[in-house]
Write an enzyme that holds these catalytic residues in place. Structure first.
Site, PDB file in Angstrom:
ATOM      1  N   ASP A 155      41.217  37.836  32.809  1.00  0.00           N
ATOM      2  CA  ASP A 155      41.123  38.155  34.221  1.00  0.00           C
ATOM      3  C   ASP A 155      40.458  36.928  34.857  1.00  0.00           C
ATOM      4  O   ASP A 155      39.812  36.129  34.175  1.00  0.00           O
ATOM      5  CB  ASP A 155      40.312  39.437  34.436  1.00  0.00           C
ATOM      6  CG  ASP A 155      40.616  40.050  35.785  1.00  0.00           C
ATOM      7  OD1 ASP A 155      40.410  41.257  35.965  1.00  0.00           O
ATOM      8  OD2 ASP A 155      41.094  39.297  36.671  1.00  0.00           O
TER       9      ASP A 155
HETATM   10  C1  GLC Z   1      41.475  40.046  39.900  1.00  0.00           C
HETATM   11  C2  GLC Z   1      41.921  41.325  39.208  1.00  0.00           C
HETATM   12  C3  GLC Z   1      43.198  41.177  38.418  1.00  0.00           C
HETATM   13  C4  GLC Z   1      44.105  40.222  39.140  1.00  0.00           C
HETATM   14  C5  GLC Z   1      43.449  38.847  39.076  1.00  0.00           C
HETATM   15  C6  GLC Z   1      44.229  37.807  39.881  1.00  0.00           C
HETATM   16  O1  GLC Z   1      40.087  39.889  39.784  1.00  0.00           O
HETATM   17  O2  GLC Z   1      40.954  41.987  38.397  1.00  0.00           O
HETATM   18  O3  GLC Z   1      43.802  42.486  38.296  1.00  0.00           O
HETATM   19  O4  GLC Z   1      45.382  40.186  38.520  1.00  0.00           O
HETATM   20  O5  GLC Z   1      42.096  38.849  39.513  1.00  0.00           O
HETATM   21  O6  GLC Z   1      44.191  38.125  41.226  1.00  0.00           O
END
Ligand code: GLC
Length: 728
Positions: free
Chosen positions: A260
């Protein structure tokens, strides 16, 4: 004629065979990777393993290996983000179809629709030249306060497993990788970036892992996103147990593990404990980065140095490079892949059908719904959620749709013979968001105006719920209360006092308290429905479509009735450092059934405009062995004068188990369409070995012998018939 038909069939076969033949075989992919890896320099291998921008990783231009591009999210392709900031790039050609949020898809209990959803989303991602779509999310709905439940598929691991698999197939048919997320135990937003979750192996394997396992082993997901939180003291994005032992060794995952954004915290752990691609913006946290922070990433310069000086063997980065190249040969280096499409009528049709089939009718006293669209009546449509754009907000799953039909627009279009009067009723005015009411309005004036409109109407429809603002179903924060905010509860009661011909529509992705339920004749759970929201709402409200949605999570009467909130702060939200899932395997209806706590609305519950009777339950025997299959057949009678669909649910419980177990668990379901006045025969088949529990004494699944009970019904607390059988 016959000859022409044969020629057409032959031509079709050649086309299909040709497309299939055109893609690399697994053996060809591995052979090509074997050729490429020795040609890569160490620097080029390392640069494959970390972001070069907000949503891309570098390729190897020297060898013609392209960049890899990713985009959110689970229910639509997010608008283009800037190269190195969270700001939108302001493109004018990135508007898309917004599909319903995944709680709505889950409520359809319809795997064919899940496939169509994934296929349409994959076509739009392909058209937007994205190689990885960051979804679906399958984190289990443990508490109604979790800010991101709307992005996930509910409280039951079997339902989430059955629906994520066809979704992934649909996406990946387009040469776009699905990215199953957030692996694992990211079941709240509060302290999500560090909280250390402690949970038993039993609950981990029986509740929190199954959907990810199905995504990998049945869905064939080409990528997976690690969660922000920790599990047993190690970050999930580089976790030896979760990534090396379970995901890659036990499950045989051959794709790439992506963090993430900002989820990596250590170079050596990232290198050795299963991470393949580090995304984010800078090692100084989730959202800010200095220029060229990307070389400071844990899997960038520090990783390169440790490889160069021999601290980490080069075989480690070779495995990462292999997985990333495999992901590329399946996507942007595939021999061929469809061109994709965007904002098509077909996609809008999928969005509308998912919304229609996901909407759940929870109460319908005196046939309040459907409302006859031919009648010349006055309908008061009250509430901010009748007009509020719900594709905005919510966090990373936010979308920029080509259009979004609001409930008010949908009702106006369908009820042309009626007089529709809208009144805002309440506002989620939040100075922090600059949403303050312009003078002379204030909350009381909005309420008084709404009461006047309600008093004069024949029917009142109140559109309320949550709204994807902070603390209102949004990433980065949990809800602060179980009840509705902004004075909605009082307003509903006051409207009922001036006009009791009232129906409430909740637009939300979570259960809410319903203290006003006795004062409303009808209640619909309306979800975040995307581009076609208003049309789908009107389809159900007018009776053009008979509702068939079923709740993918329980509505507790009060928050304390929910298992995550029974054991105090350490269980939810934790003590800001550690958290213990003390309800263990008893999540959702498992808790309510086993503790005998009546829910407001049960998992699997949903009404129809007709009435179904489930009867004639038969099985293929009453004694089985581990490798056998249990087949349960049933008849469904539609006793009304409206065609409809019913979701027959099969739950199974172990009698006198040697270990604590839920009273019953969903092990199968079938959605059957039945014409008015007709009946149909359905059947559900399950593997007896799937009745095993996870035995911590042997670190494996264990099938108890002895008596079991099967429960057939149309919700977890409305069982038509029980039947015992034996496992020998
Ligand atoms: C965010 C989310 C994730 C997302 C990523 C990119 O913090 O937790 O679900 O795909 O970052 O935006």
């Amino acid at each position: 004629m016959k000859r022409d038909l044969l020629l057409i069939l032959l031509g079709l076969m050649i086309v299909v065979f040709n497309v299939k033949a055109q893609n690399w075989s697994d053996q060809e992919i591995e052979a090509k990777i074997d050729e490429i890896i020795p040609k890569l320099t160490l620097r080029e291998k390392v640069d494959l393993c970390h972001a070069q921008s907000k949503f891309s990783t570098a390729g190897v231009e020297r060898l013609g290996i392209p960049e890899l591009w990713m985009a959110d999210g689970p229910h639509g392709v997010r608008a283009e983000i800037s190269w190195d900031s969270w700001n939108y790039a302001g493109w004018t050609n990135d508007s898309i179809t917004a599909f319903p949020a995944l709680t709505c898809l889950a409520a359809t209990f319809n795997e064919k629709l899940a496939y169509q959803f994934g296929k349409a989303l994959g076509e739009e991602a392909r058209y937007r030249k994205k190689d990885v779509i960051l979804g679906p999310g399958v984190n289990i709905y443990r508490t109604p306060l979790n800010g991101r439940n709307f992005e996930y598929m509910g409280e039951d691991p079997h339902l989430a497993s059955k629906l994520c698999v066809p979704y992934i197939h649909g996406v990946q048919e387009n040469g776009v990788a699905a990215c199953i997320k957030h692996y694992v135990l990211n079941n709240q937003e509060l302290w999500r970036d560090h909280i250390n979750v402690e949970v038993s192996d039993r609950a981990l394997y029986e509740i929190y892992l199954p959907a990810f396992k199905a995504a990998v082993q049945e869905g064939g997901a080409w990528s997976l996103m690690g969660a922000y939180n920790q599990f047993r003291g190690q970050y999930c994005c580089h976790n030896e147990i979760l990534l090396n032992d379970i995901l890659k060794d036990d499950w045989g995952f051959d794709g790439a593990v992506i963090t993430d954004w900002g989820g990596a915290h250590d170079t050596k752990e990232s290198a050795l404990y299963g991470l393949d691609i580090e995304m984010g913006t800078g090692t100084n946290g989730l959202t800010f980065s200095e220029s060229n922070a990307y070389q400071n990433y844990f899997l960038a310069a520090p990783f390169y140095e440790m490889l160069k000086n021999g601290d980490i063997p080069e075989s480690v980065v070779d495995d990462k490079a292999r997985r990333i190249l495999r992901l590329m040969f399946r996507t942007n280096m595939a021999k061929t892949r469809p061109l994709g499409s965007i904002n098509t009528k077909a996609h809008q049709g999928v969005a509308r059908r998912v919304a229609q089939e996901g909407i759940v009718l929870l109460k319908n006293e005196g046939g309040f719904f459907p409302i006859d669209p031919e009648k010349k009546i006055t309908i008061a449509v009250i509430g901010e959620n009748a007009t509020r754009q719900m594709t905005k907000g919510g966090g990373s799953s936010e979308l920029k749709p080509q259009f979004e039909i609001s409930p008010l627009e949908g009702i106006k279009e369908r009820f042309k013979n009626a007089t529709i009067i809208h009144s805002m009723g309440y506002a989620s005015g939040d100075p922090a968001y600059g949403r303050v009411l312009p003078p002379p309005y204030d909350l009381d004036s909005l309420k008084q105006a709404a009461l006047k409109v309600a008093a004069k109407a024949d029917i009142v429809l109140f559109f309320g719920g949550l709204n994807k603002n902070h603390h209102q179903d949004c990433e980065g924060g949990d809800r602060l209360q179980y009840g509705l905010d902004f004075g909605q509860e009082e307003l509903i009661q006051e409207i009922a006092r001036v006009n009791n011909n009232l129906g409430v529509v909740l637009v939300s992705g979570n259960a809410v308290a319903t203290p006003w339920l006795d004062n409303t004749k009808a209640l619909i759970q309306g979800w975040y429905l995307g581009s076609m929201a208003g049309h789908a709402m009107a389809d159900i409200i007018s009776g053009d479509v008979n509702p068939s949605g079923k709740l993918p999570f329980t509505f507790p009467v009060k928050l304390e009735d929910n298992g995550a909130h029974y054991y105090g702060e350490i269980s939810y939200p934790g003590d800001s450092i550690n958290q213990e899932y003390l309800e263990d395997i008893l999540v959702g209806y498992r808790w309510h059934d086993t503790r005998d706590i009546a829910p407001q609305f049960a998992f699997g519950y949903g009404l129809s405009y007709t009435n179904f009777i489930i009867s004639h339950i038969t099985t293929n025997g009453d004694s089985f062995e581990k490798e056998d299959k249990l087949q349960v057949s049933f008849r469904v009678n539609n006793e009304g004068d409206t065609d409809g669909a019913e979701v027959v649910q099969l739950y199974i419980g172990k009698e006198n188990s040697s270990v604590p177990r839920a009273q019953k668990e969903l092990k199968g379901y079938q959605k059957v369409v039945v014409k008015a006045g007709k009946s149909t025969i359905g059947s559900i088949e399950i593997n007896i070995k799937d009745l095993s529990y996870y035995d911590e004494n042997i670190d494996d699944w264990n099938l108890e012998k002895g008596a079991y009970t099967l429960y057939i019904g149309n919700s977890s607390n409305h069982i038509s018939i029980k039947k015992q059988f034996n496992v020998r």
